[in-house]
Design a protein around this motif. Structure first.
Motif, short mmCIF file in Angstrom:
data_model
loop_
_atom_site.label_atom_id
_atom_site.label_comp_id
_atom_site.label_asym_id
_atom_site.label_seq_id
_atom_site.Cartn_x
_atom_site.Cartn_y
_atom_site.Cartn_z
N VAL B 170 0.85 -1.20 0.00
CA VAL B 170 0.00 0.00 0.00
C VAL B 170 0.88 1.24 0.00
CG1 VAL B 170 -1.60 1.35 1.41
CG2 VAL B 170 -2.02 -1.07 1.06
N GLY B 171 1.91 1.25 0.85
CA GLY B 171 2.81 2.39 0.89
C GLY B 171 3.52 2.61 -0.43
N ALA B 172 4.01 1.52 -1.02
CA ALA B 172 4.77 1.63 -2.27
C ALA B 172 3.88 2.14 -3.39
CB ALA B 172 5.37 0.27 -2.63
N TYR B 173 2.69 1.57 -3.51
CA TYR B 173 1.81 2.00 -4.59
C TYR B 173 1.26 3.40 -4.35
CZ TYR B 173 1.91 -1.96 -7.70
OH TYR B 173 2.32 -2.88 -8.62
N SER B 174 1.03 3.74 -3.08
CA SER B 174 0.57 5.12 -2.82
C SER B 174 1.59 6.11 -3.36
CB SER B 174 0.42 5.37 -1.32
OG SER B 174 -0.50 4.48 -0.78
N TYR B 175 2.86 5.87 -3.04
CA TYR B 175 3.88 6.79 -3.52
C TYR B 175 4.00 6.73 -5.03
CZ TYR B 175 8.26 9.07 -4.46
OH TYR B 175 9.20 9.90 -4.98
N ALA B 176 4.06 5.51 -5.56
CA ALA B 176 4.28 5.35 -7.00
C ALA B 176 3.18 6.04 -7.80
CB ALA B 176 4.33 3.86 -7.35
N LEU B 177 1.93 5.82 -7.41
CA LEU B 177 0.82 6.38 -8.17
C LEU B 177 0.73 7.89 -8.00
CD1 LEU B 177 -1.88 3.66 -7.51
CD2 LEU B 177 -0.77 4.20 -9.68
N LEU B 178 0.79 8.36 -6.76
CA LEU B 178 0.60 9.79 -6.53
C LEU B 178 1.79 10.59 -7.07
CD1 LEU B 178 -0.97 9.67 -2.97
CD2 LEU B 178 -2.11 10.13 -5.14
N ALA B 179 3.00 10.03 -6.94
CA ALA B 179 4.16 10.78 -7.41
C ALA B 179 4.19 10.82 -8.93
CB ALA B 179 5.44 10.14 -6.88
N ALA B 193 1.65 8.15 2.63
CA ALA B 193 1.69 6.70 2.42
C ALA B 193 1.56 5.98 3.75
CB ALA B 193 2.99 6.30 1.73
N GLY B 194 2.20 6.55 4.78
CA GLY B 194 2.09 5.95 6.11
C GLY B 194 0.66 5.97 6.60
N MET B 195 -0.01 7.11 6.41
CA MET B 195 -1.41 7.24 6.84
C MET B 195 -2.29 6.24 6.09
SD MET B 195 -1.74 9.41 9.14
CE MET B 195 -0.13 9.54 9.87
N MET B 196 -2.03 6.16 4.81
CA MET B 196 -2.79 5.25 3.95
C MET B 196 -2.66 3.81 4.47
SD MET B 196 -4.37 6.08 1.16
CE MET B 196 -4.71 5.63 -0.52
N ALA B 197 -1.43 3.42 4.74
CA ALA B 197 -1.20 2.06 5.21
C ALA B 197 -1.86 1.85 6.57
CB ALA B 197 0.29 1.77 5.29
N ALA B 198 -1.76 2.87 7.44
CA ALA B 198 -2.39 2.75 8.76
C ALA B 198 -3.89 2.61 8.61
CB ALA B 198 -2.05 3.98 9.59
N PHE B 199 -4.45 3.37 7.67
CA PHE B 199 -5.89 3.28 7.41
C PHE B 199 -6.26 1.85 7.00
CE2 PHE B 199 -9.11 3.48 3.99
CZ PHE B 199 -10.19 3.88 4.73
N TRP B 200 -5.45 1.28 6.12
CA TRP B 200 -5.72 -0.10 5.71
C TRP B 200 -5.51 -1.06 6.86
CZ3 TRP B 200 -8.48 -1.94 1.98
CH2 TRP B 200 -8.73 -1.12 0.87
N GLY B 201 -4.59 -0.73 7.74
CA GLY B 201 -4.39 -1.56 8.92
C GLY B 201 -5.65 -1.61 9.76
N VAL B 202 -6.29 -0.45 9.91
CA VAL B 202 -7.53 -0.39 10.69
C VAL B 202 -8.65 -1.14 9.95
CG1 VAL B 202 -9.28 1.14 11.63
CG2 VAL B 202 -6.87 1.72 11.83
N GLY B 343 4.08 1.18 5.64
CA GLY B 343 3.79 2.14 4.58
C GLY B 343 4.96 3.06 4.30
N PHE B 344 5.61 3.55 5.37
CA PHE B 344 6.81 4.38 5.20
C PHE B 344 7.85 3.61 4.39
CE2 PHE B 344 6.12 6.82 9.43
CZ PHE B 344 5.19 7.62 8.81
#
Lengths: 300, 463, 360
Positions: B170-179, B193-202, B343-344
């Protein structure tokens, strides 16, 4: 309707193979409470052994009746695969029995990695296709049933019957069930726990070897990494049915088989595994111990 | 006197007899195991048919090696080990004053890590340092960071997570796509990306927290697979198995960057020669700082109520509830915090590779990270770092062993044996040290003196 | 012991509590009260449902029926059966210990007591976020928490071992630590599940001292399950006796002690021993009856073999009935009741029941 029945038959075939592998997971889990992660790769070893036996038969005898060929493949695969599982239990799991719960899980994952890479190193990384062994297809009322499917279902049903008899009607089965309930007490009552556990691993491996042989016959191809996906699916099946429960493993295997074939038929083949895993998650949320598993009682 | 000698000799003789018997048995077993899979190799001929190639020589060597190994173990190693264990049992426990080196071990290790690229550059030059900084430094540190992140979930909270790689993805794709889509900077996307991954963790954590033990394990595994399969199949967004390439590099806070064609290229800004090593060294320090952040947060959190609640949850969930701790939110925070670090690490990974594909996020990665956590000793940051160095560094070193070609012939590729040896090493280390490298637990508070808690008291959790 | 002082309102009121597991009725229509500032003991033979009552009070089970009201000192009242498990401790201020000790064995004694102060510390650390960056009063709150832990470690006589893992303590000390840990949550009602089980006399004595100290100095009321009658008699102000999920007696220790139903039930005596027990208690009719033949005209035959009901199947499985129905002859207290009823009907003795216990 015909299409639906067709998919039902495909699901039954697939589910039989998953069920056979799932029994190995569920038995080992029942008796020593660990996830034998290497079991999927044991299945793959079974398929590879069957492949090599098939090639030997082809090379030594010019033509062998299919039934005999299958039988020989199955028996040799069962013997050698059992030897693998027996050795793995002795080397990687037994020294850790009674210690930390995660330790045998890690050795099992390590064994899984080692086995698949061992086959990759010794047999090469490429797909291993064989010519079709049985190709008859029967048409019954617009539904095509291949002989392969019939063989798979017959072999599975007869093995399950033998297996059920062993677990429920023999002293070996009684010893296994006793070890499952309380290993220490079983040992006190004179049951050779080590031997019972070894036999459990051998039985699980033998079923996985049969599944491997059937898999090879059905798909006609095998590759070193084939242990993972069927392994995870079968494990999912075991958990879905309620891990530790042998009928549960069969039910779970069939369910996963049906879900996959139905999903590929009516929705999208790409997402069939996603569907199987999602249904696992959903079932576990509502039935936290699987379909036929004993509910875990929280003793306060 | 003479009698003693003779009994010793008899003991030695029976010992050898046992060893020979054991060796023969092991040989028979290994013959059974290897006869088909090693003795015969399936190969395709010109007509694409499978044929068998015979390799009986290799089989014989393997069987003989097994026998020799078993003989040596039973005849020599086992008695020595037994004698040493007996000696240790006899010797009184001596409290050794920790040496200055030991006391400041952490500080020295951190200092060493900061100096590592400098030393490497000094030793092998800028261009030669690439391999050492990248393959060993960055690669190991990514795993250290991932394992420290997973340690929060598995080591502290005792929740078995087999799908940790999902958060990495999730972290890798968040960065890859948004960047690549919006051209946002790494420094904005890293926390995102960290927030995104944490969100998915929840999201993952919420439904599965009721599950215990191995049921939790399989559902997390399933979740990891679902994420990977969605990435493979959602081609419009993720480009499927082909992956996303051309992911922007990290810049030095916008002051200068590492893109040779750019006017702000570090070489031009600082007036130094063009080299790919700058970026690697920069990335090395970046991941080092990220890993240090993970460690810092973990250490701080352990001394905070939430961290103590995690550990208490691992020890006894029912007791936690009876003390008024909301076990659901506690578990969720563990999942979310662990996922955030995943995610980081993921967004760093994407920036480092410049390319992401689902291939990088298979279950094997989760298994490796979990193995590092367990091998290191659950909960111990230092132990986990050592385990990462041993396991990842060890397999990386295999790539370097080209001299083996001289021994086994030119067809020999050491890389091929990398994962085979990795798997075997996992088994061997675990059997040797079931509690991991550092089994003891460091208490988070003390009244009189800080005493490490022996591994025999700590529990491993039910989840 | 008479309650001459005006009693304050009850801290805990259990009304018509029923708990069924499938068809098994573990508690049937149980009502009792625990008074503020008292030590209330819940006693009864094995399988009487004491721990089940505890689990209902502390939220580990959701009762099938009934109401459990906790009245806090500040006047607020909580219906415990409606609160989520962790809030019973956090908001209603009910803490508990466990029959099979549940410590965080890999954590030190001090850490155990700090975990117990979780909610307070969470607030002080701004739900971790402020504490993580070092803002706010977390440092001070943390120091206060350590002081409170120290206070309870001293009370429990464990201060010397504060930095040892809890799993390393001897059994008696673990019991005291569990109580100290529960006290660190700042409870108004402390529920102790068999605190004296497995303790040697010296440890038992230390425990009594700790409990009396808690009662006298913190104003915390105590509800305890106990098997050890000496502990019950020594420290409790009020005793509730359960048998097969039903209350058979309720009162102060002395009156409960002499209730024949209690003695029969609690000691789990054999049929003939009931007679002995009654003799000990001094029931005249029984003494008379001792020499008499069983009266075959009234009631069922009274022989030991008939009444010694099977050990298993003692609790009937009822789906529609709420009441506990017990196999004939299993409930010792019921048999005493029966005997009394029969005796009364037969008119063996016309004397008033002046010597029977005050438990009715």
């Amino acid at each position: 309707m015909q299409y639906f029945v067709q998919q039902l038959i495909n699901g039954l075939t697939l589910g039989s193979i998953y069920g056979l592998i799932a029994i190995g997971y569920t038995m080992v889990y029942g008796i020593i409470g660990m996830i034998n992660f290497a079991h999927g790769d044991i299945f793959m070893i079974g398929a590879f052994t069957a492949l090599i036996v098939f090639l030997i038969l082809g090379a030594v005898f010019y033509s062998v009746p299919v039934v005999i060929a299958l039988l020989v493949m199955m028996i040799v695969a069962m013997l050698l695969t059992s030897l693998y599982n027996w050795t793995i239990e002795k080397v990687a799991y037994r020294p850790l029995r009674g210690s930390f719960r995660l330790a045998p899980l890690i050795t099992a994952i390590g064994m899984s990695i080692a086995l698949s890479n061992f086959v990759q190193v010794t047999q090469g990384p490429r797909n291993k296709p064989i010519p079709p062994m049985v190709s008859q297809v029967y048409n019954i009322g617009g539904i095509s049933v291949s002989l392969k499917q019939i063989i798979i279902v017959i072999v599975t049903v007869s093995l399950l019957a033998i297996f059920w008899y062993v677990v429920n009607r023999t002293s070996l089965g009684r010893a296994q069930r006793a070890c499952e309930q309380d290993r220490k007490m079983a040992a006190l009552l004179g049951i050779d726990v080590d031997r019972t556990i070894s036999i459990t691993f051998i039985m699980g491996a033998a079923l996985a070897a049969v599944a491997g042989t059937l898999f090879l016959m059905y798909y006609g191809v095998v590759v070193f990494s084939d242990g993972f996906v069927p392994g995870v699916k079968a494990f999912t099946a075991a958990v879905l049915g309620g891990i530790g429960s042998i009928p549960g493993a069969v039910v779970g295997g069939l369910m996963i088989g049906f879900i996959e074939s139905m999903w590929s038929a009516y929705f999208s083949i790409d997402y069939k595994d996603v569907a199987a895993f999602s249904i696992l998650a959903i079932v576990l949320i509502f039935l936290p111990s699987g379909i036929l598993g004993r509910p875990e009682v929280e003793k306060v | 006197m003479a009698e003693a000698v003779s009994t010793e000799r008899v003991a030695a003789n029976t010992n050898y007899a046992t060893a020979i018997r054991e060796a023969l048995f092991a040989g028979a077993i290994s013959f059974g195991l290897f006869v088909l899979l090693v003795g015969l190799k399936t190969d395709q001929n010109i007509r694409n048919e499978l044929i068998l190639v015979q390799r009986w020589g290799v089989l014989a060597i393997l069987v003989l090696l097994t026998m020799a190994g078993r003989f040596a173990y039973v005849a020599y190693l086992q008695p020595t080990l037994a004698a040493r264990a007996a000696a240790r049992a006899k010797a009184p426990a001596v409290a050794v004053e920790p040496s200055a080196l030991r006391k400041n071990w952490t500080k020295l290790a951190v200092l060493g890590l900061f100096l590592y690229p400098v030393v490497i550059v000094a030793l092998v030059g800028l261009q030669g340092s690439l391999k050492w900084v990248d393959n060993f430094g960055i690669q190991i540190l990514i795993y250290v960071m991932l394992a420290w992140g997973l340690n929060i979930v598995v080591g502290l909270a005792g929740l078995l997570d087999l799908g940790y790689v999902a958060f990495y993805a999730v972290g890798a794709y968040s960065y890859a796509l948004l960047a690549s889509e919006f051209g946002w900077s790494f420094w904005i996307l890293l926390p995102a990306a960290g927030m995104m991954a944490a969100f998915w963790g929840v999201i993952l954590g919420f439904p599965v927290l009721r599950l215990r033990g191995d049921y939790l394990a399989i559902v997390t595994l399933a979740f990891g697979e679902i994420i990977r399969l969605v990435i493979i199949n959602w081609r419009e967004v993720t480009n499927g198995s082909a992956g996303i390439s051309g992911i922007p590099k990290v810049t030095f806070f916008g002051i200068f960057n590492f893109d040779v064609s750019s006017p702000h290229y570090i070489g031009k800004v600082l007036g130094i020669a063009t080299s790919g090593a700058y970026y690697k060294i920069f990335l090395y320090y970046l991941i080092l700082l990220l890993a240090m952040l993970t460690a810092f947060v973990t250490i701080r959190l352990r001394r905070m109520p939430v961290g103590r609640a995690w550990e208490a949850l691992r020890e006894d969930e029912i007791a936690c509830r009876s003390l008024g701790i909301n076990t659901t939110t506690t578990k969720l925070t563990a999942f979310a915090t662990g996922a955030m670090f995943g995610g980081f690490a993921g967004s760093f990974f994407a920036a480092r590779q410049g390319f992401v594909s689902p291939e990088s996020f298979v279950f094997l990665e989760s298994a490796i990270i979990l193995a590092i956590v367990v091998l290191g000793g659950m909960g111990s940051l230092a132990g986990i770092a050592v385990a990462a160095v041993v396991m990842i560094g060890g397999t990386e070193i295999l790539r370097e062993m080209q001299f083996l070609k001289a021994v086994f012939g030119d067809g020999f590729t050491p890389e091929l044996y990398r994962m085979l040896l990795f798997g075997l090493a996992m088994v061997i280390v675990m059997v040797w040290k079931p509690r991991g490298f550092v089994g003891s637990r460091e208490p988070t508070a003390f009244l009189h003196e800080r005493k490490a808690v022996s591994a025999s008291f700590t529990k491993e959790g039910h989840g | 012991m008479e309650y001459t002082v005006p009693m304050p309102d009850p801290i805990l009121k259990v009304e018509h509590l029923s708990m069924k597991f499938g068809g098994l009725v573990a508690i049937g229509d149980l009502s009792f009260e625990a008074r503020r500032g008292d030590i209330t003991a819940l006693i009864g033979p094995n399988g009487a449902g004491k721990t089940t009552v505890f689990n209902c009070i502390t939220g580990f089970y959701k009762p099938t029926e009934g109401m459990i009201t906790m009245a806090r000192r500040d006047g607020s009242a909580y219906l415990l059966e409606r609160l989520p498990g962790h809030e019973i401790t956090a908001r209603a201020r009910v803490a508990r210990t466990f029959q099979n000790i549940r410590l965080f064995s890999g954590m030190t004694l001090l850490e155990n007591l700090l975990v117990a102060q979780h909610n307070k510390l969470m607030k002080a650390s701004g739900y971790t976020i402020l504490g993580l960056v070092g803002i706010g009063g977390y440092r001070r709150a943390s120091a206060e928490a350590i002081d409170l832990a120290k206070f309870w470690l001293e009370k429990a006589d464990l201060i010397d071992r504060a930095d040892d893992p809890a799993g390393d303590l001897p059994y008696g000390a673990q019991r005291r630590l569990e109580i100290a840990r529960a006290m660190c949550t700042g409870p108004e009602l402390l529920c102790l599940d068999e605190p004296a089980a497995g303790l040697n006399p010296r440890e038992s004595h230390a425990l009594n001292a700790l409990l009396n100290d808690i009662k006298d100095h913190t104003g915390t009321s105590i509800l305890l399950i106990e098997h050890d009658m000496s502990v019950v008699m020594e420290i409790s102000d009020h005793v509730v006796v359960l048998e097969y999920g039903r209350k058979i007696s309720d009162g102060d220790p002395t009156s409960v002690k002499s209730d024949p139903k209690v003695i029969a039930a609690y000691l789990g005596v054999e049929d003939e021993e009931i007679v002995e027990v009654l003799t000990e208690v001094g029931d005249d009719r029984v003494i008379e009856e001792l020499d008499a033949e069983p009266d075959r005209d009234h009631g069922p035959p009274d022989s030991a073999s008939m009444l010694a009901g099977p050990v298993t199947d003692t609790i009937a499985h009822s789906d529609d009935e709420e009441r506990v129905s017990v196999m004939r002859g299993a409930s010792k207290a019921e048999r005493i009741e029966e005997r009394e009823a029969r005796d009364r009907a037969a008119g063996i003795s016309g004397q008033p029941d002046d010597k029977r216990g005050g438990g009715e």
